[in-house]
Design a protein around this motif. Structure first.
Motif, mmCIF file in Angstrom:
data_model
loop_
_atom_site.group_PDB
_atom_site.id
_atom_site.type_symbol
_atom_site.label_atom_id
_atom_site.label_comp_id
_atom_site.label_asym_id
_atom_site.label_seq_id
_atom_site.Cartn_x
_atom_site.Cartn_y
_atom_site.Cartn_z
ATOM 1 N N ARG A 1 -0.549 19.563 78.350
ATOM 2 C CA ARG A 1 0.366 18.551 77.992
ATOM 3 C C ARG A 1 -0.179 17.230 77.472
ATOM 4 N NH1 ARG A 1 3.039 17.134 82.892
ATOM 5 N NH2 ARG A 1 2.420 15.026 82.746
ATOM 6 N N PHE A 2 0.292 16.726 76.270
ATOM 7 C CA PHE A 2 -0.035 15.426 75.732
ATOM 8 C C PHE A 2 0.871 14.928 74.851
ATOM 9 C CE2 PHE A 2 -2.062 19.055 73.592
ATOM 10 C CZ PHE A 2 -1.861 18.916 72.192
ATOM 11 N N ASN A 3 0.703 13.690 74.523
ATOM 12 C CA ASN A 3 1.414 13.508 73.177
ATOM 13 C C ASN A 3 0.459 12.496 72.355
ATOM 14 O OD1 ASN A 3 1.083 10.584 74.432
ATOM 15 N ND2 ASN A 3 2.673 11.212 76.098
ATOM 16 N N ASP A 4 1.406 11.912 71.369
ATOM 17 C CA ASP A 4 0.738 10.844 70.506
ATOM 18 C C ASP A 4 1.379 9.472 70.752
ATOM 19 O OD1 ASP A 4 -0.062 9.448 68.445
ATOM 20 O OD2 ASP A 4 1.124 10.595 66.835
ATOM 21 N N GLY A 5 0.416 9.028 71.594
ATOM 22 C CA GLY A 5 1.018 7.537 72.173
ATOM 23 C C GLY A 5 0.474 7.364 73.627
ATOM 24 N N VAL A 6 1.036 6.593 74.321
ATOM 25 C CA VAL A 6 0.799 6.224 75.627
ATOM 26 C C VAL A 6 0.666 7.460 76.547
ATOM 27 C CG1 VAL A 6 1.604 4.862 77.708
ATOM 28 C CG2 VAL A 6 1.928 3.835 75.477
ATOM 29 N N MET A 7 -0.473 7.836 77.056
ATOM 30 C CA MET A 7 -0.625 8.646 77.918
ATOM 31 C C MET A 7 -0.716 8.427 79.501
ATOM 32 S SD MET A 7 -0.704 11.967 77.183
ATOM 33 C CE MET A 7 -0.655 13.314 78.493
ATOM 34 N N SER A 8 -1.140 7.340 79.721
ATOM 35 C CA SER A 8 -1.029 6.796 81.254
ATOM 36 C C SER A 8 -0.570 5.351 81.373
ATOM 37 C CB SER A 8 -2.265 7.002 81.766
ATOM 38 O OG SER A 8 -3.522 6.178 81.305
ATOM 39 N N SER A 9 -0.267 4.872 82.437
ATOM 40 C CA SER A 9 0.288 3.628 82.554
ATOM 41 C C SER A 9 -0.608 2.444 82.604
ATOM 42 C CB SER A 9 1.261 3.422 83.890
ATOM 43 O OG SER A 9 0.383 3.385 84.913
ATOM 44 N N TYR A 10 -0.236 1.198 82.203
ATOM 45 C CA TYR A 10 -0.975 0.122 82.630
ATOM 46 C C TYR A 10 -0.761 0.147 83.954
ATOM 47 C CZ TYR A 10 -0.756 -1.519 77.735
ATOM 48 O OH TYR A 10 -0.779 -1.775 76.285
ATOM 49 N N GLY A 11 -1.985 -0.107 84.927
ATOM 50 C CA GLY A 11 -1.794 -0.120 85.983
ATOM 51 C C GLY A 11 -2.778 -1.190 86.882
ATOM 52 N N SER A 12 -2.418 -1.754 88.103
ATOM 53 C CA SER A 12 -3.229 -2.775 88.571
ATOM 54 C C SER A 12 -2.919 -2.648 90.208
ATOM 55 C CB SER A 12 -2.589 -4.379 88.351
ATOM 56 O OG SER A 12 -2.848 -4.539 86.784
ATOM 57 N N ARG B 1 -4.079 24.794 69.648
ATOM 58 C CA ARG B 1 -3.624 25.878 68.803
ATOM 59 C C ARG B 1 -4.504 27.099 68.240
ATOM 60 N NH1 ARG B 1 0.441 22.133 64.818
ATOM 61 N NH2 ARG B 1 2.285 22.284 66.343
ATOM 62 N N ARG B 2 -5.882 26.806 68.313
ATOM 63 C CA ARG B 2 -6.780 27.835 67.972
ATOM 64 C C ARG B 2 -6.710 28.952 68.795
ATOM 65 N NH1 ARG B 2 -12.167 24.603 66.420
ATOM 66 N NH2 ARG B 2 -13.070 26.720 66.660
ATOM 67 N N PHE B 3 -6.287 28.757 70.225
ATOM 68 C CA PHE B 3 -6.138 29.998 70.894
ATOM 69 C C PHE B 3 -5.218 30.058 72.238
ATOM 70 C CE2 PHE B 3 -7.998 26.649 74.005
ATOM 71 C CZ PHE B 3 -7.844 27.098 75.108
ATOM 72 N N LEU B 4 -4.255 28.904 72.180
ATOM 73 C CA LEU B 4 -3.088 29.028 72.919
ATOM 74 C C LEU B 4 -2.072 29.377 72.225
ATOM 75 C CD1 LEU B 4 -3.898 26.128 75.508
ATOM 76 C CD2 LEU B 4 -4.011 28.322 75.930
ATOM 77 N N PRO B 5 -1.071 30.046 72.727
ATOM 78 C CA PRO B 5 0.298 30.192 71.968
ATOM 79 C C PRO B 5 1.061 28.946 72.030
ATOM 80 C CG PRO B 5 0.404 31.341 74.331
ATOM 81 C CD PRO B 5 -1.019 30.569 74.154
ATOM 82 N N GLU B 6 1.867 28.842 70.953
ATOM 83 C CA GLU B 6 2.940 27.660 71.017
ATOM 84 C C GLU B 6 3.389 27.132 72.161
ATOM 85 O OE1 GLU B 6 2.840 24.388 68.763
ATOM 86 O OE2 GLU B 6 1.961 26.101 67.845
ATOM 87 N N GLU B 7 4.001 28.248 72.774
ATOM 88 C CA GLU B 7 4.787 27.794 74.019
ATOM 89 C C GLU B 7 4.125 27.421 75.056
ATOM 90 O OE1 GLU B 7 4.210 32.390 73.901
ATOM 91 O OE2 GLU B 7 4.644 30.913 72.524
ATOM 92 N N ASN B 8 2.772 27.453 75.070
ATOM 93 C CA ASN B 8 1.861 27.042 76.147
ATOM 94 C C ASN B 8 1.608 25.608 75.637
ATOM 95 O OD1 ASN B 8 2.045 29.671 76.803
ATOM 96 N ND2 ASN B 8 0.006 29.605 77.639
ATOM 97 N N ILE B 9 1.832 25.120 74.620
ATOM 98 C CA ILE B 9 1.333 23.515 74.384
ATOM 99 C C ILE B 9 2.622 22.538 74.484
ATOM 100 C CG2 ILE B 9 0.151 22.296 72.530
ATOM 101 C CD1 ILE B 9 -0.937 25.156 71.453
ATOM 102 N N GLU B 10 2.645 21.608 75.364
ATOM 103 C CA GLU B 10 3.615 20.494 75.217
ATOM 104 C C GLU B 10 2.939 19.516 74.735
ATOM 105 O OE1 GLU B 10 6.737 18.462 78.570
ATOM 106 O OE2 GLU B 10 5.206 19.766 79.288
ATOM 107 N N SER B 11 3.342 19.193 73.318
ATOM 108 C CA SER B 11 2.585 18.247 72.451
ATOM 109 C C SER B 11 3.256 17.116 72.340
ATOM 110 C CB SER B 11 2.112 18.943 71.133
ATOM 111 O OG SER B 11 3.183 19.265 70.204
#
Length: 392
Positions: A178-189, A316-326
């Protein structure tokens, strides 16, 4: 494990090495900044693979470079090394031998994946399309101890063109990411609030300043800030996990210490939370209390579009599309890997979550759960992604 996840046959040959390495590392967790045995174990393996090692005096973190072509870009891979201050309740043959310390965030998994991919790359240099720097980082878990920020200061990101990291997640099935284009983890203090008042007998409260009541008032007000001063479409979390004060039941407490965390998903909300807290602390001091606030924290990890695309191609070079939460949700936890991304040329970096769970095996715990289990079959999946980022 049979080769269920389409990793290459050459990488699959490292399966036994990978599993043994994780079990070895799981036995010797160490607290943030004290990863002496862990660092030595990883460093000696990397030296044996033929990597050029750079250590930093006074710190356990180190880097390991493999330069195959001076014309190639330099890609960094981060692996964090520290464990958590909690008992290991896994109760198996590779449980922690260090009482009161455990790898309940899976950093043993992260190191193993880095070591496995490093071994593969050293043995298959002709496949590489980039030079690589593995960064074995100290002190990711404890915001109070220098970790990624200190390693950046010491030069671990010099010359790096792209940087990547993963975090295991047993709530995601092995073979999925699982990943995305943008914020991946929070600002944290992480914050610590000290309120000093004036003690008085419980029968004459007007003669004192009640530190307990004042501390709870400040904490309650921060809940109001979250509810009424932040954008409802921008997540914000204020939490208090510890509060201590008072010595006897029939007197006002003259000192209270409270500790907790602040988390948000954008810089503006992060600033609102911090500024509001500082303002009410100042008003508390103006009201006669001696109130102090200290806070340490991490910026958000923001996946760069270029790094996101490279990560998408690598999976995508080795995992099926349904296994990739992009287009996956970011985590509300925070990560000091953000310092490394921000120190990379053009901030071209990305982090992804690697499934380490297996419902069929009963492995579906969350980070920092106790006992904490991972499905060892995830190790080669993570290693294959790193290998794909560095090879043709």
């Amino acid at each position: 494990m049979n080769n269920l996840y389409n990793v290459s046959e050459k990488l699959f040959q490292l399966n036994d090495f990978s599993k043994k390495t994780r079990q070895d590392l799981h036995k010797i967790p160490e607290l943030s900044g004290e990863e002496y045995k862990t660092s030595k174990y990883c460093r000696e393996l990397m030296e044996g693979f033929g990597y050029q090692i750079k250590t930093f005096e006074g710190y356990t973190g180190f880097t390991a470079d493999l330069i195959v072509n001076s014309e190639f870009p330099l890609i960094a891979i981060r692996a964090d090394m520290d464990g958590l201050e909690m008992p290991d309740l896994t109760n198996n043959e590779h449980s922690s031998v260090h009482q009161g310390c455990a790898h309940n965030c899976g950093h043993d998994t992260h190191m193993t994946i880095a070591l496995t991919s490093a071994k593969y790359l050293a043995e298959n240099r002709e496949e590489m399309s980039a030079n690589v720097r593995f960064i074995f980082q100290m002190a990711e878990e404890d915001m109070r101890i220098p970790g990624a920020d200190k390693m950046v200061e010491l030069g671990c990101m010099e010359g790096v063109d792209e940087t990547y990291a993963l975090h295991n997640d047993a709530a995601i099935e092995t073979g999925c990411v699982r990943f995305n284009d943008g914020v991946m983890s929070s600002y944290g203090s992480a914050w610590t609030l000290d309120v000093y008042g004036v003690s008085a007998h419980g029968s004459t409260p007007h003669k004192g300043l009640d530190a307990i009541r004042e501390a709870t008032r400040l904490i309650d007000y921060m809940d109001y800030v979250v509810a009424k001063k932040t954008d409802p479409f921008s997540p914000a979390v204020f939490g208090c996990g510890m509060i201590n004060g008072g010595t006897i039941p029939n007197a006002l407490a003259d000192h209270v210490q409270a500790r907790g965390t602040i988390r948000s998903m954008d810089e503006n909300t992060n600033q609102i939370l911090k500024t509001s807290f500082e303002e009410i602390v100042a008003r508390s001091t103006a009201g006669g209390f001696k109130t102090t606030l200290t806070a340490t924290g991490y910026p958000a990890v923001v996946n760069h579009p270029t790094a996101y695309q490279r990560l998408l191609e690598a999976t995508r070079r080795f995992l099926p599309e349904e296994n990739i939460e992009s287009n996956g949700k970011p985590m509300t936890g925070s990560e000091d890997f953000s310092y490394m991304v921000n120190a990379t040329k053009g901030k071209v970096g990305a982090m992804f979550f690697l499934g380490s769970g297996n419902q069929a095996k009963g492995i579906n715990n969350y980070l920092h759960a106790n006992p904490y289990f991972v499905d060892d079959d995830c190790l080669l999946v993570g290693a294959q992604i790193f290998v794909n980022l560095l090879t043709r």
